[in-house]
Design a protein around this motif. Structure first.
Motif, PDB file in Angstrom:
ATOM      1  N   UNK A 119       0.817  -1.221   0.000  1.00 42.90           N
ATOM      2  CA  UNK A 119       0.000   0.000   0.000  1.00 42.90           C
ATOM      3  C   UNK A 119       0.847   1.265   0.000  1.00 42.90           C
ATOM      4  N   UNK A 120       2.099   1.195   0.456  1.00 45.31           N
ATOM      5  CA  UNK A 120       2.954   2.384   0.482  1.00 45.31           C
ATOM      6  C   UNK A 120       3.150   2.977  -0.904  1.00 45.31           C
ATOM      7  N   UNK A 167       4.542   4.809   9.990  1.00 47.83           N
ATOM      8  CA  UNK A 167       5.915   4.354  10.235  1.00 47.83           C
ATOM      9  C   UNK A 167       6.200   3.000   9.594  1.00 47.83           C
ATOM     10  N   UNK A 168       5.208   2.112   9.613  1.00 47.91           N
ATOM     11  CA  UNK A 168       5.391   0.784   9.027  1.00 47.91           C
ATOM     12  C   UNK A 168       5.520   0.873   7.503  1.00 47.91           C
ATOM     13  N   UNK A 169       4.696   1.715   6.894  1.00 49.00           N
ATOM     14  CA  UNK A 169       4.786   1.898   5.450  1.00 49.00           C
ATOM     15  C   UNK A 169       6.115   2.541   5.065  1.00 49.00           C
ATOM     16  N   UNK A 207       8.854  -0.136   5.262  1.00 50.63           N
ATOM     17  CA  UNK A 207       8.699  -1.126   4.193  1.00 50.63           C
ATOM     18  C   UNK A 207       9.055  -0.521   2.843  1.00 50.63           C
ATOM     19  N   UNK A 208       8.654   0.706   2.611  1.00 54.64           N
ATOM     20  CA  UNK A 208       8.937   1.382   1.347  1.00 54.64           C
ATOM     21  C   UNK A 208      10.439   1.631   1.189  1.00 54.64           C
ATOM     22  N   UNK A 209      11.091   2.006   2.276  1.00 51.90           N
ATOM     23  CA  UNK A 209      12.534   2.268   2.236  1.00 51.90           C
ATOM     24  C   UNK A 209      13.316   1.019   1.844  1.00 51.90           C
ATOM     25  N   UNK A 210      12.894  -0.133   2.362  1.00 52.42           N
ATOM     26  CA  UNK A 210      13.562  -1.382   2.014  1.00 52.42           C
ATOM     27  C   UNK A 210      13.408  -1.675   0.529  1.00 52.42           C
TER      28      UNK A 210
END
Length: 215
Positions: free
Chosen positions: A57-58, A68-70, A73-76
């Motif tokens: 969803x990010x 924060x979770x998105x 996850x998006x950074x990875x």
């Protein structure tokens, strides 16, 4: 100087044929490009998380509105995509587990395939050469009884070319369990020959690819 993205996925370090043959390829590559860069990911020692709803969803939410979770996850996924995009060549070492690839490698694929960027109609790393060393405990070659059970190289060829637009080449050492499975004892000579041939292919393919990338 050229950059090689090297990914290993075998759960074993000692005795892993896929790691061993991939290391031969990498050694030859590094000899051809002593000033080059190798980005290495050991998916067994440092596994990636499986794709989550936050990671998916990010991509459809403005960065300023990420949870924060998105954000994490998006950074990875950004990091993995950049590693692929910046590579001049890719090397993947993988065993066959239960007729297909390890879940650790599937996790990398799920994370790195971003539709509209690395995946889709115009993949950002399209045309990048990838050499896959896929080791198999038995034989799944054409004409063998278990030919139809081969879902490792078949799957990887489809996803790496069809989703990421990469140019794929395979090195396939077979019968790797012959020295540990008594029922396969009479196949040890063939296993040794397959392993030796895989190392020879790794050296030859690395040399050819090194020259091509440098051109």
């Amino acid at each position: 100087m050229p950059t090689l993205l090297h990914i290993d996925s075998s759960a074993f370090h000692e005795g892993s044929v896929s790691r061993e043959v991939a290391a031969t390829f990498r050694k030859e590559w590094e000899e051809q490009h002593p000033d080059g860069t190798v980005v290495y990911r050991d998916l067994a020692a440092d596994p990636l998380p499986h794709l989550t709803a936050d990671a998916i969803t990010a991509a459809f939410v403005p960065a300023a509105d990420h949870t924060p979770e998105q954000r994490a996850a998006h950074a990875l996924r950004e990091t993995l995509a950049e590693e692929l995009e910046q590579a001049d060549a890719v090397l993947i070492g993988t065993p066959m587990y239960n007729f297909t690839i390890p879940s650790s490698l599937k996790a990398w694929l799920d994370q790195v395939i971003i539709i509209g960027r690395t995946g889709g109609e115009a993949p950002s790393a399209a045309g990048t050469p990838v050499t896959v060393v896929t080791a198999r405990g038995g034989s799944y070659a054409a004409g063998t009884p278990r030919e139809s059970f081969e879902f490792a190289s078949n799957y990887l060829e489809k996803v790496l070319t069809g989703m990421l637009g990469l140019e794929v080449d395979f090195i396939v050492p077979e019968l790797t369990l012959a020295h540990v499975n008594p029922a396969m004892a009479d196949l040890r000579d063939k296993a040794d020959a397959s392993r030796a041939r895989a190392h020879e292919e790794a050296v030859a393919k690395a040399k050819v690819l090194a020259v091509r990338v440098a051109a």
